[in-house]
Design a protein around this motif. Structure first.
Motif, PDB file in Angstrom:
ATOM      1  N   UNK A  43       0.838  -1.205   0.000  1.00  0.00           N
ATOM      2  CA  UNK A  43       0.000   0.000   0.000  1.00  0.00           C
ATOM      3  C   UNK A  43       0.873   1.255   0.000  1.00  0.00           C
ATOM      4  N   UNK A  44       1.942   1.244   0.825  1.00  0.00           N
ATOM      5  CA  UNK A  44       2.845   2.395   0.859  1.00  0.00           C
ATOM      6  C   UNK A  44       3.523   2.587  -0.501  1.00  0.00           C
ATOM      7  N   UNK A  45       3.956   1.459  -1.085  1.00  0.00           N
ATOM      8  CA  UNK A  45       4.583   1.547  -2.404  1.00  0.00           C
ATOM      9  C   UNK A  45       3.597   2.081  -3.432  1.00  0.00           C
ATOM     10  N   UNK A  46       2.372   1.594  -3.375  1.00  0.00           N
ATOM     11  CA  UNK A  46       1.347   2.057  -4.307  1.00  0.00           C
ATOM     12  C   UNK A  46       1.086   3.550  -4.124  1.00  0.00           C
ATOM     13  N   UNK A  47       1.031   3.983  -2.854  1.00  0.00           N
ATOM     14  CA  UNK A  47       0.824   5.412  -2.591  1.00  0.00           C
ATOM     15  C   UNK A  47       1.988   6.232  -3.129  1.00  0.00           C
ATOM     16  N   UNK A  49       4.000   5.402  -5.584  1.00  0.00           N
ATOM     17  CA  UNK A  49       3.907   5.371  -7.045  1.00  0.00           C
ATOM     18  C   UNK A  49       2.836   6.342  -7.533  1.00  0.00           C
ATOM     19  N   UNK A  50       1.714   6.384  -6.818  1.00  0.00           N
ATOM     20  CA  UNK A  50       0.644   7.316  -7.202  1.00  0.00           C
ATOM     21  C   UNK A  50       1.114   8.760  -7.068  1.00  0.00           C
ATOM     22  N   UNK A  52       4.230   9.798  -7.277  1.00  0.00           N
ATOM     23  CA  UNK A  52       5.191  10.047  -8.352  1.00  0.00           C
ATOM     24  C   UNK A  52       4.452  10.251  -9.668  1.00  0.00           C
ATOM     25  N   UNK A  53       3.433   9.432  -9.924  1.00  0.00           N
ATOM     26  CA  UNK A  53       2.647   9.596 -11.148  1.00  0.00           C
ATOM     27  C   UNK A  53       1.957  10.949 -11.174  1.00  0.00           C
ATOM     28  N   UNK A  54       1.452  11.363 -10.017  1.00  0.00           N
ATOM     29  CA  UNK A  54       0.785  12.665  -9.938  1.00  0.00           C
ATOM     30  C   UNK A  54       1.782  13.790 -10.247  1.00  0.00           C
ATOM     31  N   UNK A  55       2.982  13.677  -9.686  1.00  0.00           N
ATOM     32  CA  UNK A  55       4.009  14.684  -9.948  1.00  0.00           C
ATOM     33  C   UNK A  55       4.377  14.686 -11.432  1.00  0.00           C
ATOM     34  N   UNK A  56       4.516  13.491 -12.016  1.00  0.00           N
ATOM     35  CA  UNK A  56       4.847  13.401 -13.430  1.00  0.00           C
ATOM     36  C   UNK A  56       3.745  13.991 -14.300  1.00  0.00           C
ATOM     37  N   UNK A  57       2.507  13.742 -13.912  1.00  0.00           N
ATOM     38  CA  UNK A  57       1.385  14.311 -14.660  1.00  0.00           C
ATOM     39  C   UNK A  57       1.419  15.832 -14.554  1.00  0.00           C
ATOM     40  N   UNK A  58       1.708  16.342 -13.334  1.00  0.00           N
ATOM     41  CA  UNK A  58       1.793  17.789 -13.152  1.00  0.00           C
ATOM     42  C   UNK A  58       2.919  18.369 -14.005  1.00  0.00           C
ATOM     43  N   UNK A  59       4.060  17.699 -14.015  1.00  0.00           N
ATOM     44  CA  UNK A  59       5.186  18.169 -14.816  1.00  0.00           C
ATOM     45  C   UNK A  59       4.823  18.127 -16.300  1.00  0.00           C
ATOM     46  N   UNK A  60       4.148  17.065 -16.723  1.00  0.00           N
ATOM     47  CA  UNK A  60       3.705  16.963 -18.115  1.00  0.00           C
ATOM     48  C   UNK A  60       2.768  18.089 -18.492  1.00  0.00           C
ATOM     49  N   UNK A  61       1.846  18.413 -17.589  1.00  0.00           N
ATOM     50  CA  UNK A  61       0.917  19.516 -17.868  1.00  0.00           C
ATOM     51  C   UNK A  61       1.657  20.840 -17.957  1.00  0.00           C
ATOM     52  N   UNK A  62       2.636  21.025 -17.078  1.00  0.00           N
ATOM     53  CA  UNK A  62       3.412  22.265 -17.098  1.00  0.00           C
ATOM     54  C   UNK A  62       4.172  22.375 -18.421  1.00  0.00           C
ATOM     55  N   UNK A  63       4.772  21.267 -18.862  1.00  0.00           N
ATOM     56  CA  UNK A  63       5.498  21.287 -20.136  1.00  0.00           C
ATOM     57  C   UNK A  63       4.558  21.564 -21.301  1.00  0.00           C
ATOM     58  N   UNK A  64       3.358  20.981 -21.263  1.00  0.00           N
ATOM     59  CA  UNK A  64       2.385  21.253 -22.330  1.00  0.00           C
ATOM     60  C   UNK A  64       2.006  22.720 -22.342  1.00  0.00           C
TER      61      UNK A  64
END
Length: 146
Positions: A43-47, A49-50, A52-64
């Motif tokens: 569960x901790x690993x999943x959290x 990962x989530x 990190x994915x959220x941060x990556x999505x935010x970074x992707x949106x910023x780059x877009x």
């Protein structure tokens, strides 16, 4: 004594079986606690990962957004350059005439005769010299208009 031995053997068997059951229960408890720990770790690993994915999505949106802003700025610069170019061309056409429209320019013939200019300058220089010579000799200058 024989009976006692049988009972003892039976009691030992029962104790052995109880110990087996107790050991199995303990193993199951350990396994379940390990599973609980593993599930908590998962569960901790999943959290993580989530997150990190959220941060990556935010970074992707910023780059877009940055790409979109850059494209927008470049488009505005292009439009501004085109407008400035059109304005400069319009003003230049009004003031500068070079090229195939030269035949439409009215020709003003102003020609200089170098020989005549030279003669007139020499004549003026001679007149000035004649006027200065009598002044040097102490005489009044002679003018041709008397």
């Amino acid at each position: 004594m024989h009976l006692d031995k049988k009972r003892e053997e039976q009691l030992e068997k029962i104790e052995f079986e109880l110990e087996k059951e107790y050991d199995q229960a303990q193993l199951e408890d350990q396994k379940s606690s390990e599973k609980i720990i593993e599930t908590e770790n998962e569960k901790e690993k999943i959290e993580k990962v989530k997150q990190v994915e959220k941060v990556l999505v935010d970074v992707g949106e910023i780059l877009k957004k940055k790409k979109r802003d850059l494209f927008f700025e470049l488009t505005l610069f292009f439009i501004l350059g085109a407008l400035i170019g059109i304005t400069l061309k319009t003003e230049a056409v009004k003031k500068i005439t070079i090229g195939f429209n030269d035949y439409q320019i009215p020709v003003q013939v102003v020609r200089y005769d170098v020989a005549e200019l030279k003669r007139s300058l020499l004549q003026k220089a001679a007149e000035q010299q004649q006027q200065q010579q009598p002044a040097i000799n102490g005489q009044e200058p002679v003018t041709g208009n008397q």
